[in-house]
Scaffold this motif. Structure first.
Motif, mmCIF file in Angstrom:
data_model
loop_
_atom_site.group_PDB
_atom_site.id
_atom_site.type_symbol
_atom_site.label_atom_id
_atom_site.label_comp_id
_atom_site.label_asym_id
_atom_site.label_seq_id
_atom_site.Cartn_x
_atom_site.Cartn_y
_atom_site.Cartn_z
ATOM 1 N N LYS A 1 0.837 -1.204 0.000
ATOM 2 C CA LYS A 1 0.000 0.000 0.000
ATOM 3 C C LYS A 1 0.873 1.256 0.000
ATOM 4 O O LYS A 1 0.574 2.228 -0.686
ATOM 5 C CB LYS A 1 -0.921 -0.022 1.224
ATOM 6 N N LEU A 2 1.976 1.226 0.747
ATOM 7 C CA LEU A 2 2.879 2.380 0.799
ATOM 8 C C LEU A 2 3.509 2.676 -0.554
ATOM 9 O O LEU A 2 3.801 3.836 -0.870
ATOM 10 C CB LEU A 2 3.981 2.145 1.843
ATOM 11 N N ILE A 3 3.729 1.642 -1.352
ATOM 12 C CA ILE A 3 4.354 1.835 -2.665
ATOM 13 C C ILE A 3 3.503 2.735 -3.553
ATOM 14 O O ILE A 3 4.018 3.593 -4.256
ATOM 15 C CB ILE A 3 4.593 0.475 -3.355
ATOM 16 N N ILE A 4 2.186 2.564 -3.495
ATOM 17 C CA ILE A 4 1.320 3.324 -4.401
ATOM 18 C C ILE A 4 0.970 4.714 -3.868
ATOM 19 O O ILE A 4 0.456 5.536 -4.611
ATOM 20 C CB ILE A 4 0.014 2.546 -4.711
ATOM 21 N N ASN B 1 -2.009 10.043 3.957
ATOM 22 C CA ASN B 1 -2.166 8.590 4.025
ATOM 23 C C ASN B 1 -0.824 7.875 4.142
ATOM 24 O O ASN B 1 -0.721 6.866 4.821
ATOM 25 C CB ASN B 1 -2.922 8.063 2.803
ATOM 26 N N TYR B 2 0.204 8.420 3.488
ATOM 27 C CA TYR B 2 1.536 7.819 3.575
ATOM 28 C C TYR B 2 2.035 7.842 5.015
ATOM 29 O O TYR B 2 2.537 6.849 5.534
ATOM 30 C CB TYR B 2 2.505 8.570 2.668
ATOM 31 N N LYS B 3 1.865 8.963 5.673
ATOM 32 C CA LYS B 3 2.283 9.085 7.070
ATOM 33 C C LYS B 3 1.487 8.145 7.956
ATOM 34 O O LYS B 3 2.030 7.524 8.875
ATOM 35 C CB LYS B 3 2.125 10.529 7.540
ATOM 36 N N LYS B 4 0.181 8.039 7.663
ATOM 37 C CA LYS B 4 -0.680 7.157 8.454
ATOM 38 C C LYS B 4 -0.234 5.705 8.310
ATOM 39 O O LYS B 4 -0.099 4.983 9.307
ATOM 40 C CB LYS B 4 -2.140 7.316 7.987
ATOM 41 N N TYR B 5 0.028 5.282 7.090
ATOM 42 C CA TYR B 5 0.421 3.887 6.862
ATOM 43 C C TYR B 5 1.823 3.587 7.388
ATOM 44 O O TYR B 5 2.091 2.460 7.795
ATOM 45 C CB TYR B 5 0.308 3.525 5.378
ATOM 46 N N THR B 6 2.726 4.572 7.395
ATOM 47 C CA THR B 6 4.041 4.316 7.985
ATOM 48 C C THR B 6 3.933 4.105 9.486
ATOM 49 O O THR B 6 4.646 3.270 10.045
ATOM 50 C CB THR B 6 5.034 5.464 7.691
ATOM 51 N N LYS B 7 3.023 4.830 10.138
ATOM 52 C CA LYS B 7 2.809 4.614 11.571
ATOM 53 C C LYS B 7 2.226 3.235 11.830
ATOM 54 O O LYS B 7 2.629 2.528 12.758
ATOM 55 C CB LYS B 7 1.884 5.688 12.146
ATOM 56 N N ILE B 8 1.271 2.836 11.004
ATOM 57 C CA ILE B 8 0.665 1.506 11.138
ATOM 58 C C ILE B 8 1.719 0.427 10.917
ATOM 59 O O ILE B 8 1.796 -0.550 11.658
ATOM 60 C CB ILE B 8 -0.511 1.350 10.150
ATOM 61 N N LEU B 9 2.550 0.607 9.892
ATOM 62 C CA LEU B 9 3.610 -0.353 9.604
ATOM 63 C C LEU B 9 4.583 -0.456 10.775
ATOM 64 O O LEU B 9 4.992 -1.565 11.156
ATOM 65 C CB LEU B 9 4.354 0.041 8.331
ATOM 66 N N ALA B 10 4.928 0.662 11.362
ATOM 67 C CA ALA B 10 5.849 0.655 12.497
ATOM 68 C C ALA B 10 5.272 -0.141 13.663
ATOM 69 O O ALA B 10 5.981 -0.912 14.318
ATOM 70 C CB ALA B 10 6.154 2.082 12.930
ATOM 71 N N LYS B 11 3.974 0.002 13.910
ATOM 72 C CA LYS B 11 3.331 -0.756 14.990
ATOM 73 C C LYS B 11 3.364 -2.252 14.708
ATOM 74 O O LYS B 11 3.651 -3.058 15.594
ATOM 75 C CB LYS B 11 1.886 -0.301 15.184
ATOM 76 N N HIS B 12 3.070 -2.624 13.475
ATOM 77 C CA HIS B 12 3.064 -4.046 13.110
ATOM 78 C C HIS B 12 4.468 -4.644 13.218
ATOM 79 O O HIS B 12 4.631 -5.759 13.721
ATOM 80 C CB HIS B 12 2.521 -4.234 11.696
#
Length: 65
Positions: free
Chosen positions: A16-19, A26-37
Motif C-alpha cells: 500500500k505504501l508503494i502506491i 495517508n503515507y504518514k498514516k500507513y508508515t505509523k501503522i507499519l511501524a506498529k506491526h
C-alpha cells in the motif's frame, strides 16, 4: 512463529505504501501503522526466543541432575 517469513499484514501495508505519494497524509498514516506491526512482530520473535532459551536451560539442568 516457527518460520522466519514476514507476516502477510506487513507485506500488505508495504504494498500500500508503494502506491501512495510520499509526504501525503495517508503515507504518514500507513508508515505509523507499519511501524506498529513491525514492532509487535519483533517483540513476538524476541519473546519466543527467550522462551526457547529458558526451555533449553531447563533441559540442560535436568540432564545434569
Amino acid at each position: 512463529m516457527i518460520n522466519n517469513s514476514i507476516p502477510e499484514d506487513i507485506i500488505k501495508i508495504q504494498k500500500k505504501l508503494i502506491i501512495l505519494e510520499k509526504d501525503s497524509r495517508n503515507y504518514k498514516k500507513y508508515t505509523k501503522i507499519l511501524a506498529k506491526h513491525v514492532k509487535s512482530y519483533t517483540m513476538k520473535k524476541r519473546v519466543n526466543s527467550h522462551i526457547k532459551t529458558i526451555e533449553s536451560i531447563e533441559k540442560i539442568e535436568k540432564e545434569n541432575n
